[in-house]
Write a protein that holds these residues in place. Structure first.
Motif, PDB file in Angstrom:
ATOM      1  N   ASP A  75      64.112  28.411  39.795  1.00 55.13           N
ATOM      2  CA  ASP A  75      64.926  27.256  40.183  1.00 55.13           C
ATOM      3  C   ASP A  75      66.007  27.645  41.191  1.00 55.13           C
ATOM      4  O   ASP A  75      66.444  26.816  41.995  1.00 55.13           O
ATOM      5  N   ALA A  76      66.446  28.910  41.161  1.00 52.58           N
ATOM      6  CA  ALA A  76      67.463  29.406  42.095  1.00 52.58           C
ATOM      7  C   ALA A  76      66.843  29.881  43.413  1.00 52.58           C
ATOM      8  O   ALA A  76      67.550  30.398  44.280  1.00 52.58           O
ATOM      9  N   GLY A  77      65.523  29.737  43.555  1.00 51.15           N
ATOM     10  CA  GLY A  77      64.873  30.083  44.806  1.00 51.15           C
ATOM     11  C   GLY A  77      64.240  31.463  44.859  1.00 51.15           C
ATOM     12  O   GLY A  77      63.762  31.887  45.908  1.00 51.15           O
ATOM     13  N   PHE A  78      64.239  32.179  43.756  1.00 50.33           N
ATOM     14  CA  PHE A  78      63.609  33.497  43.711  1.00 50.33           C
ATOM     15  C   PHE A  78      62.097  33.329  43.602  1.00 50.33           C
ATOM     16  O   PHE A  78      61.607  32.348  43.032  1.00 50.33           O
ATOM     17  N   LEU A 133      63.036  31.665  29.850  1.00 46.78           N
ATOM     18  CA  LEU A 133      64.178  30.914  30.385  1.00 46.78           C
ATOM     19  C   LEU A 133      64.738  31.592  31.630  1.00 46.78           C
ATOM     20  O   LEU A 133      65.090  30.921  32.610  1.00 46.78           O
ATOM     21  N   ALA A 134      64.820  32.916  31.608  1.00 45.86           N
ATOM     22  CA  ALA A 134      65.334  33.664  32.756  1.00 45.86           C
ATOM     23  C   ALA A 134      64.434  33.471  33.975  1.00 45.86           C
ATOM     24  O   ALA A 134      64.923  33.237  35.092  1.00 45.86           O
ATOM     25  N   ALA A 135      63.124  33.553  33.781  1.00 46.59           N
ATOM     26  CA  ALA A 135      62.189  33.375  34.893  1.00 46.59           C
ATOM     27  C   ALA A 135      62.321  31.968  35.482  1.00 46.59           C
ATOM     28  O   ALA A 135      62.354  31.804  36.713  1.00 46.59           O
ATOM     29  N   ARG A 154      61.731  38.419  44.297  1.00 44.22           N
ATOM     30  CA  ARG A 154      62.197  38.496  45.672  1.00 44.22           C
ATOM     31  C   ARG A 154      63.226  37.406  45.883  1.00 44.22           C
ATOM     32  O   ARG A 154      62.999  36.245  45.535  1.00 44.22           O
ATOM     33  N   ASP A 155      64.370  37.799  46.428  1.00 44.55           N
ATOM     34  CA  ASP A 155      65.439  36.863  46.784  1.00 44.55           C
ATOM     35  C   ASP A 155      65.639  37.007  48.286  1.00 44.55           C
ATOM     36  O   ASP A 155      66.351  37.903  48.729  1.00 44.55           O
TER      37      ASP A 155
END
Length: 118
Positions: free
Chosen positions: A21-24, A14-16, A43-44
């Motif tokens: 989904d947040a762009g990482f 779920l974290a991955a 990577r962010d």
């Protein structure tokens, strides 16, 4: 696989997904050395992010975030350095994040992402 390992593995999935989904960009999962394990390396933008994932089924023992100790943060700093050395990378910034996953008995899981804890 024990039930607690299955819960942890599901929380990491779920974290991955949340981070993607947040762009990482996920670079590696469950990287290990003699110091311990990094759950997720991502990577962010230009920032390398070492993510610790904590998953709980309820709040009887506190929130997943409350389980992160100073000792764990110190270990994560050391692990981040080892990962960078092994991969010969020198990103402009390195950050340690915590992703807390709560799996209630009823209802949807929740994901809480705290950036830059150390």
């Amino acid at each position: 696989m024990r039930a607690t390992q299955a819960v942890g593995r599901y929380g990491e999935e779920l974290a991955a997904k949340y981070l993607i989904d947040a762009g990482f960009a996920i670079l590696e999962r469950n990287w290990r050395c003699e110091l311990g394990e990094i759950d997720i390396v991502a990577r962010d933008g230009d920032t390398l992010v070492v993510c610790e994932v904590k998953t709980r089924r309820g709040l009887n023992y506190g929130s997943p975030l409350e389980s992160i100790t100073f000792r764990k943060l110190t270990t994560l700093r050391g692990l981040a350095g080892r990962w960078l050395n092994q991969h010969a990378l020198r990103p402009p910034q390195v950050r340690i994040d915590i992703v807390a996953v709560l799996l209630p008995h009823h209802g949807e899981p929740t994901v809480d992402h705290v950036r830059g804890v150390a």
